[in-house]
Design an enzyme around this catalytic site. Structure first.
Site, PDB file in Angstrom:
ATOM      1  N   ASP A  47       0.693  -1.037   0.032  1.00  0.00           N
ATOM      2  CA  ASP A  47      -0.322   0.103   0.013  1.00  0.00           C
ATOM      3  C   ASP A  47       0.957   0.837  -0.004  1.00  0.00           C
ATOM      4  O   ASP A  47       2.045   0.894   0.244  1.00  0.00           O
ATOM      5  CB  ASP A  47      -0.766  -0.047   0.981  1.00  0.00           C
ATOM      6  CG  ASP A  47      -0.546  -0.274   2.335  1.00  0.00           C
ATOM      7  OD1 ASP A  47       0.972  -0.007   2.372  1.00  0.00           O
ATOM      8  OD2 ASP A  47      -0.902  -0.804   3.449  1.00  0.00           O
ATOM      9  N   ASP A 214      -0.306   4.068 -19.916  1.00  0.00           N
ATOM     10  CA  ASP A 214      -0.035   2.702 -20.498  1.00  0.00           C
ATOM     11  C   ASP A 214      -1.508   2.581 -21.696  1.00  0.00           C
ATOM     12  O   ASP A 214      -1.610   3.358 -21.941  1.00  0.00           O
ATOM     13  CB  ASP A 214      -2.119   2.383 -18.879  1.00  0.00           C
ATOM     14  CG  ASP A 214      -2.238   1.061 -19.280  1.00  0.00           C
ATOM     15  OD1 ASP A 214      -0.888  -0.185 -19.383  1.00  0.00           O
ATOM     16  OD2 ASP A 214      -3.432   0.760 -19.414  1.00  0.00           O
ATOM     17  N   GLU A 277       3.949   3.982 -22.834  1.00  0.00           N
ATOM     18  CA  GLU A 277       4.210   2.313 -23.228  1.00  0.00           C
ATOM     19  C   GLU A 277       3.682   1.942 -23.987  1.00  0.00           C
ATOM     20  O   GLU A 277       2.073   2.243 -24.745  1.00  0.00           O
ATOM     21  CB  GLU A 277       2.953   1.793 -21.761  1.00  0.00           C
ATOM     22  CG  GLU A 277       3.440   0.144 -22.414  1.00  0.00           C
ATOM     23  CD  GLU A 277       2.360  -0.744 -22.254  1.00  0.00           C
ATOM     24  OE1 GLU A 277       2.570  -1.905 -21.889  1.00  0.00           O
ATOM     25  OE2 GLU A 277       1.545   0.007 -22.012  1.00  0.00           O
TER      26      GLU A 277
HETATM   27  C1  BGC Z   1      -0.059  -3.059 -18.659  1.00  0.00           C
HETATM   28  C2  BGC Z   1      -0.874  -4.386 -18.233  1.00  0.00           C
HETATM   29  C3  BGC Z   1      -1.665  -4.709 -18.462  1.00  0.00           C
HETATM   30  C4  BGC Z   1      -2.572  -3.967 -19.835  1.00  0.00           C
HETATM   31  C5  BGC Z   1      -3.969  -3.142 -19.216  1.00  0.00           C
HETATM   32  C6  BGC Z   1      -0.091  -2.963 -19.923  1.00  0.00           C
HETATM   33  O1  BGC Z   1       0.253  -1.879 -20.260  1.00  0.00           O
HETATM   34  O2  BGC Z   1       1.609  -2.725 -18.419  1.00  0.00           O
HETATM   35  O3  BGC Z   1      -0.242  -4.432 -17.405  1.00  0.00           O
HETATM   36  O4  BGC Z   1      -2.483  -5.638 -17.403  1.00  0.00           O
HETATM   37  O5  BGC Z   1      -2.431  -2.916 -19.913  1.00  0.00           O
HETATM   38  O6  BGC Z   1      -3.833  -2.165 -19.110  1.00  0.00           O
END
Ligand code: BGC
Length: 557
Positions: A47, A214, A277
């Site tokens: 946490d 993400d 990412e």
């Molecule tokens: C994250 C994953 C996730 C996915 C969906 C990826 O880029 O690093 O852990 O499951 O996106 O959000």
């Protein structure tokens, strides 16, 4: 004369972070997977208070910034990457006040903090999705095919396995590139843009120093949502542009976000950053995400996926540097994260290789991302019992990683569980809670247990056990990061290759030469200088350096 360097050279720590406005160009950023870092309240789940209490470990390690994985209100269908409220902290992880205190403590310690933002999809418990009216506008609903609409609207597959569409009880279908609990947002709707800009501002106002974006390659889908025409689509991610990934339209979103982030710069030179990412088929397409008016950094998964071979590493390094420098961005380097097999295991179960790869990464120009536990040399846990697993990919029989590219491919085992080289291929094995101290689980992770079982043989790997042991991986990382701060030639700046025997890489940075022996046995070359730091004992005799197999050495030149 024989010189031997068997251990990292101890050196005084430089004062904390504060590398100036462009701090991110060569920052070492440490990924905290919150649920597995440190547990303050004994429920077995890490946490925010746990993170705050352990921040001194990160300061002592010598990193510049921390990236926190999602801690927002979430049903946890995908480890928090299914967000139900982007402005609230999930009670599992604490409160907004805990987040605020964590930020303040980190800043006091000279650490910057990046948080995750998940814009491709929300949780199916998000109020936008639970209200059928808003859902229709803000997500991707389509009628089905077939006589009664009983077939999915197209042939797209979920990254986690199975169709990317789920039928509602109203008879239509919604798109989810990941789990069914993660419906994809409709980024053609301006309300979605406005909401995410407001969310970014919310966290920036609280004081965060940036965002890890993400699935930054996923928000825009090709017009008409065309069929792909064949299956096993997850294997194509990162090797070609798909109608749902790496569409050119995503760049307009990143440009808008960059304007917003730049608006948070202040007279004192504060720079807040965006990190993509993004899975793109080539370094050149990845570089589009870090053009001067887009995000600041993108994860370099090509490097993560490179095999442990000198030629292959050199090719990836050259291609990465060429692509990012063509747009004026720094390159990033990463070996492990919460979606892939830990690099100690991935590189053949060899701690020697993992240590060498880490030193190589930290000698390259640009910024490096560390994943919690790699500084301890943790291996992947490959024998978790099925009943403790939580990775949604496991339950959907899909692939190992959320958005990983071809290099993490796995082969299907007879029982449908992906397996490769003895690695189970799913993502729980790299998420086992950290060992901090003590002789038995939970190794100081918290006052209770741990949400995934820790191996019985991790006592020698704890932070406490490794601290002060000059041969430990933890002290190797500490020494490397200290040298990175002390030697201006490391970090951002020029690099050039130097002559080296087959299987060995050598390159110079200003004042430093790095050698990497990827062979499984010793290699010799004329001693390039004085050893500064080595992942394994290196000797110099009569002007000849003997590099142990699978080792990396930094030399003062
Ligand atoms: C994250 C994953 C996730 C996915 C969906 C990826 O880029 O690093 O852990 O499951 O996106 O959000």
């Amino acid at each position: 004369m024989t010189q031997e360097l068997t251990s990292p050279s101890p050196a005084p720590r430089a004062p904390g972070a504060g590398r100036g406005p462009a701090w991110w160009r060569d920052a070492v950023i440490y990924q905290v997977y919150v649920r597995s870092f440190a547990d303050s309240d004994g429920d077995g789940i890490g946490d925010l208070r746990g993170v705050r209490e352990r921040l001194p470990h990160l300061r002592d390690l010598g990193v510049d910034a921390v990236w926190l994985t999602p801690f927002y209100a979430s049903p946890q269908a995908d480890g928090g990457y299914d967000v139900a409220d982007y402005r609230a902290v999930d009670p599992l992880f604490g409160t907004l006040q805990d987040a605020d205190e964590l930020l303040r403590t980190a800043h006091d310690l000279g650490l910057r903090v990046i948080v995750d933002i998940v814009p491709n999809h929300t949780s199916d418990r998000h109020p936008w999705f639970t209200d059928p009216e808003t859902a229709r506008q803000r997500y991707l609903f389509r009628p089905g095919k077939g006589e009664h609409g009983e077939l999915p609207p197209n042939d797209w597959e979920s990254v986690f396995g199975g169709p990317a569409w789920t039928r509602t009880d109203r008879g239509d279908w919604y798109l989810h590139l990941f789990a069914p609990q993660q419906p994809d947002l409709n980024w053609e709707n301006p309300e979605v843009h406005a909401e995410f800009e407001a969310i970014l501002r919310f966290w920036l106002d609280l004081g965060v120093d940036g965002f890890r974006v993400d699935v930054a390659h996923g928000m825009i889908k090709a017009p008409g949502l065309p069929d792909i025409g064949h299956g096993a689509q997850a294997q194509l991610i990162g090797s070609q542009v798909l109608p749902f990934f790496d569409q050119d339209g995503v760049h307009a979103i990143h440009r808008a976000w960059r304007r917003l982030l730049d608006g948070y710069g202040d007279g004192s030179g504060r720079q807040v950053i965006g990190v993509a990412e993004a899975w793109a088929p080539t370094p050149e397409r990845l570089a589009l995400y870090v053009r001067p008016d887009e995000l600041h950094q993108a994860f370099n998964f090509q490097f993560l996926n490179a095999p442990w071979q000198a030629d292959a590493l050199r090719t990836v390094i050259d291609a990465s540097l060429a692509a990012t420098s063509s747009v004026g961005a720094p390159t990033t380097w990463v070996l492990s994260n919460h979606d892939v097999v830990r690099h100690t295991t991935r590189l053949g179960g060899s701690l020697a290789r993992a240590r060498a790869a880490s030193l190589l990464m930290l000698a390259l120009p640009g910024s490096a991302y560390l994943y919690q536990g790699e500084e301890l040399g943790l291996p992947e846990v490959t024998d978790l019992p099925d009943e403790v697993r939580q990775d949604p990919a496991f339950f959907r029989g899909g692939r190992a990683t959320g958005a990983a590219g071809p290099g993490t491919d796995t082969e299907s085992a007879p029982d449908g569980v992906a397996a490769a080289g003895g690695q189970d291929g799913f993502r729980d094995g790299c998420r086992v809670p950290l060992p901090w101290s003590g002789e038995a689980p939970p190794y100081g992770f918290g006052p209770g247990g741990s949400w995934l079982p820790q191996p019985a043989d991790w006592a020698p790997l704890t932070v406490a056990a490794q601290t002060g042991d000059p041969a430990s991986t933890l002290e190797l990382y500490r020494a490397a990061l200290e040298l990175r701060r002390r030697l201006p030639g490391l970090g951002d700046g020029p690099m050039s290759w130097a002559p080296a025997p087959d299987g060995v890489l050598a390159f110079t940075r200003p004042g430093v030469l790095c050698t990497v022996n990827t062979l499984g046995h010793d290699a010799e070359l004329p001693a390039p200088g004085t050893p500064l730091l080595s992942s394994a004992p290196v000797t110099v005799q009569d002007g000849t350096a003997r590099l142990p197999g699978d080792s990396c050495t930094w030399w003062a030149i």
